[in-house]
Design a protein around this motif. Structure first.
Motif, PDB file in Angstrom:
ATOM      1  N   ASP A  62      -4.472  -2.553  10.720  1.00  0.00           N
ATOM      2  CA  ASP A  62      -5.786  -2.053  10.297  1.00  0.00           C
ATOM      3  C   ASP A  62      -6.333  -2.953   9.201  1.00  0.00           C
ATOM      4  OD1 ASP A  62      -5.567   0.025  12.029  1.00  0.00           O
ATOM      5  OD2 ASP A  62      -5.487   1.619  10.524  1.00  0.00           O
ATOM      6  N   ASP A  93      -8.128  -1.982   6.688  1.00  0.00           N
ATOM      7  CA  ASP A  93      -8.387  -1.278   5.425  1.00  0.00           C
ATOM      8  C   ASP A  93      -7.151  -1.263   4.519  1.00  0.00           C
ATOM      9  OD1 ASP A  93      -6.778   0.354   6.876  1.00  0.00           O
ATOM     10  OD2 ASP A  93      -8.040   2.136   6.758  1.00  0.00           O
ATOM     11  N   GLN A 125      -4.341   0.046   4.961  1.00  0.00           N
ATOM     12  CA  GLN A 125      -3.462   1.219   5.023  1.00  0.00           C
ATOM     13  C   GLN A 125      -2.103   0.826   5.591  1.00  0.00           C
ATOM     14  OE1 GLN A 125      -6.153   4.508   6.773  1.00  0.00           O
ATOM     15  NE2 GLN A 125      -4.835   5.454   5.254  1.00  0.00           N
ATOM     16  N   ARG A 135       2.691   4.551   4.465  1.00  0.00           N
ATOM     17  CA  ARG A 135       1.292   4.228   4.725  1.00  0.00           C
ATOM     18  C   ARG A 135       0.514   4.408   3.432  1.00  0.00           C
ATOM     19  NH1 ARG A 135      -2.142   3.231   8.945  1.00  0.00           N
ATOM     20  NH2 ARG A 135      -4.082   4.417   9.066  1.00  0.00           N
ATOM     21  N   ARG A 157      -6.451   3.956   1.840  1.00  0.00           N
ATOM     22  CA  ARG A 157      -7.436   2.925   2.108  1.00  0.00           C
ATOM     23  C   ARG A 157      -7.718   2.124   0.852  1.00  0.00           C
ATOM     24  NH1 ARG A 157     -11.753   1.728   5.003  1.00  0.00           N
ATOM     25  NH2 ARG A 157     -11.449   2.318   7.167  1.00  0.00           N
TER      26      ARG A 157
HETATM   27 MG    MG Z   1      -7.539   3.622   7.842  1.00  0.00          MG
END
Ligand code: MG
Ligand code: UDP
Length: 320
Positions: free
Chosen positions: A99, A101, A103, A202, A205
């Motif tokens: 991703d 962002d 994450q 995780r 963001r």
């Molecule tokens: Mg995300």
């Protein structure tokens, strides 16, 4: 320029929809994390019809770094398709999907690579913790992954997003699957091969907020279910069968009471309850069938998965 032809090539694919504020950080963290891996790195950004200046940021990066491929889609096609566009254009001996962002922390990449070098074809990154996401999202996604795991015909790994590594063989297999309703996590599992997992935390963001609306996620969840299971259809026929059975016996008792015992027919209330109840079940079943038919309809149109507006390929792109 390709400095060393013998090094293996790792392609890192990141779909981006309005992620301008995250991409420079992503780029530098990817480069840092992969510095000592003794691999050539190719980065593929897929701009999924962003309306911020994502494309400017990506283009600026790619002007300074020939290892970057920029795929600019003609509009927003959604993450699953953007990802597919990236996979289609990867030149690597292995690809990692991440991703944009942050994450999925780029610092986890070396672990994925290590398991790949151990001889695994697919390395999944399973999240053991997720920061910065609401309780509702955590609960629904926890439940959904378990539901899907038990309902679907193949075992889709739980708590595993798209963050993973695929080697060339597994990637080529995934590329053959061109269905329109794409639940990538399912497709990655469907192809099989030697799969391994690592665990990671995780992160929240880096900037901006999630691009998934409630409806978007709901649709994706439905695509996951209907693409990998026909259990809802079976459920509809089972409920139908049971209620038909119930209706038959209930009807028979009423007729017997009326004909042989001359009992007056009473029960307006139960009549209304029954009609609405079975009416509801019927509509629900038709709805379930409709979901599948809608998907058949979309598949038959045979449209391309996405349209590329512009593409600038990396120096590796004609390597293989
Ligand atoms: Mg995300
Ligand atoms: N994304 C995309 N197209 C979309 C929605 C999302 O390419 O239509 C990308 C987004 O830029 C990000 C990744 O998919 O890199 C995951 O999206 P997001 O962070 O919004 O989802 P979440 O992490 O909240 O599930």
């Amino acid at each position: 320029m390709i400095e060393n032809q013998n090094k293996e090539l790792l392609t890192i694919i990141s779909p981006a929809y309005n992620e301008a504020e995250n991409l420079d950080e992503l780029y530098s963290r990817i480069l840092n994390a992969t510095e000592n891996l003794n691999l050539e790195i190719e980065i593929i950004y897929v701009n999924d019809g962003s309306n911020d200046n994502t494309i400017e940021v990506i283009n600026r990066q790619s002007e300074n770094d020939g290892r970057i491929t920029v795929i600019d889609l003609s509009r927003n096609f959604g993450k699953e398709i953007a990802l597919t566009a990236g996979l289609d254009h990867a030149s690597g001996d292995a690809v990692i999907v991440i991703d944009s962002d942050l994450q999925d922390p780029p610092e986890v990449i070396p672990q994925l690579v290590e398991k790949w070098r151990d001889g695994n074809d697919v390395v999944n990154a399973k999240r053991i913790k997720r920061k910065g996401e609401g309780l509702l999202k955590k609960i629904t996604s926890y439940t959904y992954y378990r539901l899907l795991f038990h309902l679907s015909d193949i075992k889709i790994p739980m708590d595993t997003g798209d963050f993973r590594l695929l080697n060339r063989n597994a990637l080529n297999a995934v590329l053959k699957l061109r269905e329109k309703h794409r639940y990538m996590k399912g497709l990655f599992a469907w192809v099989g091969f030697k799969q391994q997992e690592i665990q990671y935390e995780r992160e929240a963001r880096y900037k901006g907020k999630t691009k998934w609306s409630f409806f978007g996620l709901f649709n994706l969840a439905f695509d996951g279910l209907t693409s990998f299971s026909i259990l809802p259809l079976r459920l509809a026929s089972t409920v139908g069968f049971l209620s038909a059975l119930f209706g038959f016996f209930y009807g028979a008792t009423i007729v017997i009471k009326k004909v042989f015992f001359h009992e007056p027919v009473v029960g307006f209330t139960s009549l209304v309850v029954l009609i609405t109840f079975f009416g509801g079940i019927q509509l629900l079943s038709i709805g379930i069938i409709g979901e599948y038919i809608g998907r058949i309809f979309n598949e038959t149109k045979n449209r391309p998965l996405y349209i590329v507006k512009n593409i600038k390929e990396s120096v590796f792109s004609n390597k293989s």
